[in-house]
Enzyme design. Structure first.
Site, mmCIF file in Angstrom:
data_model
loop_
_atom_site.group_PDB
_atom_site.id
_atom_site.type_symbol
_atom_site.label_atom_id
_atom_site.label_comp_id
_atom_site.label_asym_id
_atom_site.label_seq_id
_atom_site.Cartn_x
_atom_site.Cartn_y
_atom_site.Cartn_z
ATOM 1 N N ASP A 9 -26.786 2.698 3.194
ATOM 2 C CA ASP A 9 -28.138 2.088 3.673
ATOM 3 C C ASP A 9 -29.167 2.429 2.721
ATOM 4 O OD1 ASP A 9 -26.734 1.405 6.203
ATOM 5 O OD2 ASP A 9 -27.561 3.300 7.380
ATOM 6 N N ASP A 128 -27.608 -4.442 18.859
ATOM 7 C CA ASP A 128 -27.701 -2.826 18.766
ATOM 8 C C ASP A 128 -28.134 -2.433 20.203
ATOM 9 O OD1 ASP A 128 -27.717 -2.959 16.187
ATOM 10 O OD2 ASP A 128 -29.818 -3.102 15.760
#
Length: 243
Positions: A9, A128
């Site tokens: 990330d 998500d």
């Protein structure tokens, strides 16, 4: 066999991990390129590379991500801020194996359908999920907005021919709290497309548990914080899912 995708990330060119996807909860782990090359060296066949600045709508690490993809010999799944023709073209131009659409799939169904139609298995959609009062709700834009009911959106994406889903339990991500096996199984049972698990992996036993779902359509697992926090090494993880 379950495919493992170590996560890198990226915020401002650096590899970080967030807790429950919240901006400001970063722990930094050095340069993104070094992190990705390290996972490749340790035996990864896939890297899950995320532009968090783009996901939060506060900038982009586009040039750096292209450089990282170019220097890796393994396949890359690229994610974060891919929500229009320009960002999709730039992501695909890096040479990555596939891209993940997130917010875009929730906010712009027509565009998402076109992206799926034009690029087929080079496009996956990130789901998500947050469970609120027993309902599975989708979260958009860095997990700060409601994206509708999981099952309704999944049905739409199925009609559009989505080739792969990346399923994250938002409450688990970055917490080392264990994966949501029920959610993964439920999504996998409702689609013939492969599902990739994301969020909550904290131990080799968690990976072994996800691996039991491969027969139901769970193809891979994204592993982030557990690797960076030293809960296990990537070679140990690869060996565990090969058992």
């Amino acid at each position: 066999m379950l495919i493992l995708l170590p996560a890198v990330d990226v915020v401002d060119g650096r590899a970080v991990r967030l807790v429950q996807g919240k901006a400001g909860s970063e722990t930094e782990y050095g340069s993104a390129l070094d992190a990705a090359l390290g996972w490749q060296r340790d035996g990864a066949e896939w890297i899950h590379l995320v532009d968090l600045d783009a996901a939060f709508g506060r900038g982009s690490n586009r040039e750096l991500l292209a450089e990282v993809v170019g220097k890796l010999d393994v396949q890359v799944e690229l994610s974060g801020g891919i929500r229009d023709d320009d960002s999709l073209a730039a992501a695909l131009a890096t040479g990555c194996a596939r891209v993940n659409l997130g917010t875009a799939a929730l906010e712009n169904p027509q565009w998402c359908a076109r992206a799926i139609g034009e690029h087929g298995d080079k496009v996956a959609v990130g789901l998500d999920v947050q469970t609120i009062d027993g309902q599975h709700r989708l979260r958009g834009r860095g997990w700060e907005t409601d994206g509708g009911d999981l099952w309704e959106v999944l049905e739409r994406l199925e009609r559009q021919g989505c080739s792969r889903y990346v399923v994250t339990d938002v409450t688990k991500d970055g917490t080392l709290g264990g994966p949501n096996l029920d959610l993964l199984g439920a999504v996998a049972d409702r689609t013939d497309a492969p599902v990739i698990a994301s969020g909550g992996v904290s131990s080799l036993d968690d990976l072994r548990a996800i691996a039991t779902l491969t027969g139901r359509g769970v193809e891979g697992a994204i592993v982030g914080k557990a690797l960076y926090a030293g809960r296990f090494t990537l070679p140990q993880a690869l060996a565990a899912v090969a058992e």
